[in-house]
Design a protein around this motif. Structure first.
Motif, short mmCIF file in Angstrom:
data_model
loop_
_atom_site.label_atom_id
_atom_site.label_comp_id
_atom_site.label_asym_id
_atom_site.label_seq_id
_atom_site.Cartn_x
_atom_site.Cartn_y
_atom_site.Cartn_z
N VAL A 24 45.98 52.65 27.06
CA VAL A 24 44.82 51.81 26.77
C VAL A 24 44.46 51.06 28.06
CG1 VAL A 24 43.81 50.06 25.27
CG2 VAL A 24 45.61 51.55 24.41
N THR A 25 43.48 51.57 28.77
CA THR A 25 43.07 50.97 30.03
C THR A 25 41.55 50.80 30.07
OG1 THR A 25 42.65 53.03 31.26
CG2 THR A 25 44.93 52.25 31.16
N ILE A 26 41.11 49.94 30.98
CA ILE A 26 39.69 49.83 31.32
C ILE A 26 39.57 50.11 32.81
CG2 ILE A 26 37.75 48.23 31.60
CD1 ILE A 26 38.66 46.84 29.04
N VAL A 27 38.66 51.01 33.16
CA VAL A 27 38.44 51.36 34.56
C VAL A 27 37.07 50.81 34.97
CG1 VAL A 27 38.43 53.21 36.28
CG2 VAL A 27 39.73 53.49 34.16
N THR A 28 37.00 50.15 36.11
CA THR A 28 35.76 49.53 36.57
C THR A 28 35.42 49.96 37.99
OG1 THR A 28 36.91 47.57 37.41
CG2 THR A 28 36.13 47.48 35.13
N THR A 29 34.13 49.87 38.30
CA THR A 29 33.63 50.14 39.65
C THR A 29 32.26 49.50 39.77
OG1 THR A 29 33.33 51.86 41.35
CG2 THR A 29 32.50 52.33 39.14
N GLN A 30 31.54 49.80 40.86
CA GLN A 30 30.14 49.42 41.01
C GLN A 30 29.33 50.65 41.32
OE1 GLN A 30 29.36 46.27 43.86
NE2 GLN A 30 29.35 44.74 42.24
N ASP A 31 28.09 50.70 40.80
CA ASP A 31 27.23 51.84 41.11
C ASP A 31 26.52 51.62 42.44
OD1 ASP A 31 25.09 50.16 40.63
OD2 ASP A 31 24.58 51.04 38.68
N ALA A 32 25.66 52.57 42.82
CA ALA A 32 24.99 52.52 44.12
C ALA A 32 24.08 51.31 44.25
CB ALA A 32 24.19 53.80 44.34
N GLU A 33 23.59 50.76 43.12
CA GLU A 33 22.71 49.59 43.15
C GLU A 33 23.49 48.27 43.05
OE1 GLU A 33 21.81 52.39 41.20
OE2 GLU A 33 20.62 52.91 42.99
N GLY A 34 24.82 48.36 43.04
CA GLY A 34 25.63 47.16 42.97
C GLY A 34 25.84 46.63 41.58
N ARG A 35 25.53 47.43 40.55
CA ARG A 35 25.75 47.01 39.16
C ARG A 35 27.19 47.32 38.76
NH1 ARG A 35 20.33 49.52 38.36
NH2 ARG A 35 21.50 51.45 38.08
N ASP A 36 27.78 46.39 38.00
CA ASP A 36 29.15 46.59 37.51
C ASP A 36 29.18 47.67 36.43
OD1 ASP A 36 30.08 44.61 39.20
OD2 ASP A 36 29.91 43.03 37.68
N VAL A 37 30.15 48.54 36.51
CA VAL A 37 30.31 49.64 35.55
C VAL A 37 31.77 49.64 35.07
CG1 VAL A 37 30.25 52.15 35.23
CG2 VAL A 37 28.54 51.03 36.69
N GLY A 38 31.95 49.84 33.78
CA GLY A 38 33.31 49.88 33.25
C GLY A 38 33.39 50.64 31.94
N LEU A 39 34.55 51.17 31.63
CA LEU A 39 34.74 51.92 30.39
C LEU A 39 36.21 51.93 30.00
CD1 LEU A 39 36.00 54.86 31.45
CD2 LEU A 39 33.65 55.19 32.14
N THR A 40 36.46 52.13 28.71
CA THR A 40 37.83 52.28 28.22
C THR A 40 38.27 53.71 28.44
OG1 THR A 40 37.46 50.60 26.52
CG2 THR A 40 39.33 52.07 26.21
N ALA A 41 39.45 53.89 29.02
CA ALA A 41 39.95 55.23 29.33
C ALA A 41 41.41 55.34 28.92
CB ALA A 41 39.81 55.53 30.82
N SER A 42 41.82 56.54 28.52
CA SER A 42 43.20 56.74 28.07
C SER A 42 43.98 57.68 28.97
CB SER A 42 43.21 57.29 26.64
OG SER A 42 42.54 58.53 26.59
N SER A 43 43.33 58.21 29.99
CA SER A 43 43.95 59.26 30.80
C SER A 43 44.45 58.72 32.12
CB SER A 43 42.93 60.37 31.07
OG SER A 43 41.75 59.81 31.62
N PHE A 44 45.45 57.87 32.08
CA PHE A 44 45.98 57.24 33.29
C PHE A 44 47.39 57.72 33.54
CE2 PHE A 44 48.47 53.61 34.98
CZ PHE A 44 47.88 53.51 36.23
N ASN A 45 47.69 58.07 34.80
CA ASN A 45 49.03 58.53 35.16
C ASN A 45 49.34 58.13 36.60
OD1 ASN A 45 50.69 60.38 33.27
ND2 ASN A 45 48.59 61.07 32.96
N SER A 46 50.62 57.94 36.87
CA SER A 46 51.05 57.76 38.25
C SER A 46 51.18 59.13 38.92
CB SER A 46 52.39 57.02 38.31
OG SER A 46 53.39 57.79 37.67
N VAL A 47 50.92 59.19 40.21
CA VAL A 47 51.01 60.43 40.97
C VAL A 47 52.13 60.35 41.99
CG1 VAL A 47 49.80 61.97 42.58
CG2 VAL A 47 48.55 60.93 40.68
N SER A 48 52.18 59.24 42.72
CA SER A 48 53.10 59.13 43.84
C SER A 48 53.45 57.66 44.07
CB SER A 48 52.45 59.73 45.09
OG SER A 48 53.15 59.40 46.27
N LEU A 49 54.67 57.43 44.55
CA LEU A 49 55.07 56.07 44.93
C LEU A 49 54.84 55.81 46.42
CD1 LEU A 49 58.44 55.67 42.97
CD2 LEU A 49 56.19 54.74 42.37
N GLU A 50 54.98 56.84 47.26
CA GLU A 50 54.77 56.71 48.69
C GLU A 50 53.90 57.86 49.17
OE1 GLU A 50 58.39 56.34 50.85
OE2 GLU A 50 59.18 54.76 49.58
#
Length: 315
Positions: A24-50
């Motif tokens: 249960v995560t929320i992922v956020t960013t900004q679009d090209a016009e500087g507007r805040d964007v966010g959504l609930t996402a369930s597909s989160f995983n670790s890939v690497s520690l180093e």
């Protein structure tokens, strides 16, 4: 506790990743016009520690996809148990999801939510097509981890996660069995081979041998490995990292070698790390297909039992 910028402690990073329960995560960013964007996402995983890297995926039909395709940075928020309403808010369409929220600002001015279990600020490293999704791989450039129980999602419902007391390690029972479909070794072997098929096809298509694949996997898990350290791990699968394999990987531009003799140290190049990320994505895709039909309890039980088997059979 907060860790930021380049000097990220691997142990603390692992602890922060451990806050993630069922996605249960929320992922956020900004679009090209500087507007805040966010959504609930369930597909989160670790890939690497180093280096510290994570991934998540977004359906190609999402209206938020252009913002994440164009954005250089994103943030993943692992929600706390009391943030169900936040998850519901960011899963809706056609509303201002950020209205009235107290926001912090992170790298690239991306919006950061508070009161989570963990929060990861990432620079987008790779974008891959994964069927009807785009898989985003990001290098973690800063993270925060708080002692809040995480929000879980299980069986179509929200849930809270409560830690269980560690089970006592017991000696394995003697079990007599013939080599048939009830023999544990047979079942584990078949499952392992079937999981490995798509990944094996991927590494073969990239010109890797099986031994070379395992060497890259070992180096993806830790820097500055010596030849003895690599071969100690490879010996579990009866592989050996010899000079011929070393020359192949160096010539291909996937690894570097520093030093001489027994003190030589091996590391992935940028090209080699990108290759291991691609192979990891293939492996996670195969894993997702393999666990279809298993609920959270089934999967947790399976992994727990496998960990006990590994512990009990360790040489």
């Amino acid at each position: 506790m907060s860790q930021s910028n380049v000097a990220i402690d691997s142990r603390q990073f692992r602890n922060a990743l451990g806050a993630f329960a069922t996605g249960v995560t929320i992922v956020t960013t900004q679009d090209a016009e500087g507007r805040d964007v966010g959504l609930t996402a369930s597909s989160f995983n670790s890939v690497s520690l180093e280096p510290p890297m994570v991934l998540w995926s977004l359906t190609k039909t999402s209206g938020s996809l252009p913002a994440f395709m164009e954005g250089e940075y994103f943030a993943v928020h692992v929600l706390a148990a009391d943030q169900q309403s936040m998850s519901d808010r960011f899963s809706k369409r056609g509303i201002d999801k950020f209205e009235g929220l107290a926001l912090e600002r992170g790298a690239g001015d991306i919006p950061l939510l508070g009161d989570c279990s963990a929060r990861f600020q990432c620079r987008t490293s790779y974008r891959y097509e994964g069927g009807d999704h785009i898989i985003f791989v990001g290098e973690v450039i800063a993270f925060d981890h708080w002692a809040h129980p995480p929000l879980a999602f299980h069986g179509g419902k929200y849930a809270k996660v409560f830690p269980c007391a560690a089970a006592a390690v017991t000696e394995p029972e003697d079990v007599s069995s013939s080599f048939n479909k009830d023999y544990l070794g047979f079942l584990l072997g078949v499952a392992s081979m079937q999981l490995a098929v798509p990944v094996r096809s991927a590494w073969q298509a990239m010109g890797l041998s099986e031994c070379g694949y395992f060497v890259l996997s070992v180096l993806a898990a830790g820097k500055h490995r010596t030849l003895a350290q690599i071969n100690q791990i490879l010996s579990l699968g009866e592989h050996h990292f010899d000079d011929a394999e070393m020359d192949r990987l160096v010539t291909a531009g996937w690894i570097t070698v520093e030093g001489e003799g027994v003190s030589r140290q091996f590391d992935l190049t940028a090209k080699g790390r990108e290759l291991t990320v691609k192979l990891f994505v293939q492996a996670k895709s195969a894993e997702q297909k393999a666990i279809e039909g298993l609920d959270w309890d089934d999967l947790a039980l399976l992994k727990g039992l496998l960990q006990k088997i590994i512990r009990n059979t360790r040489v």
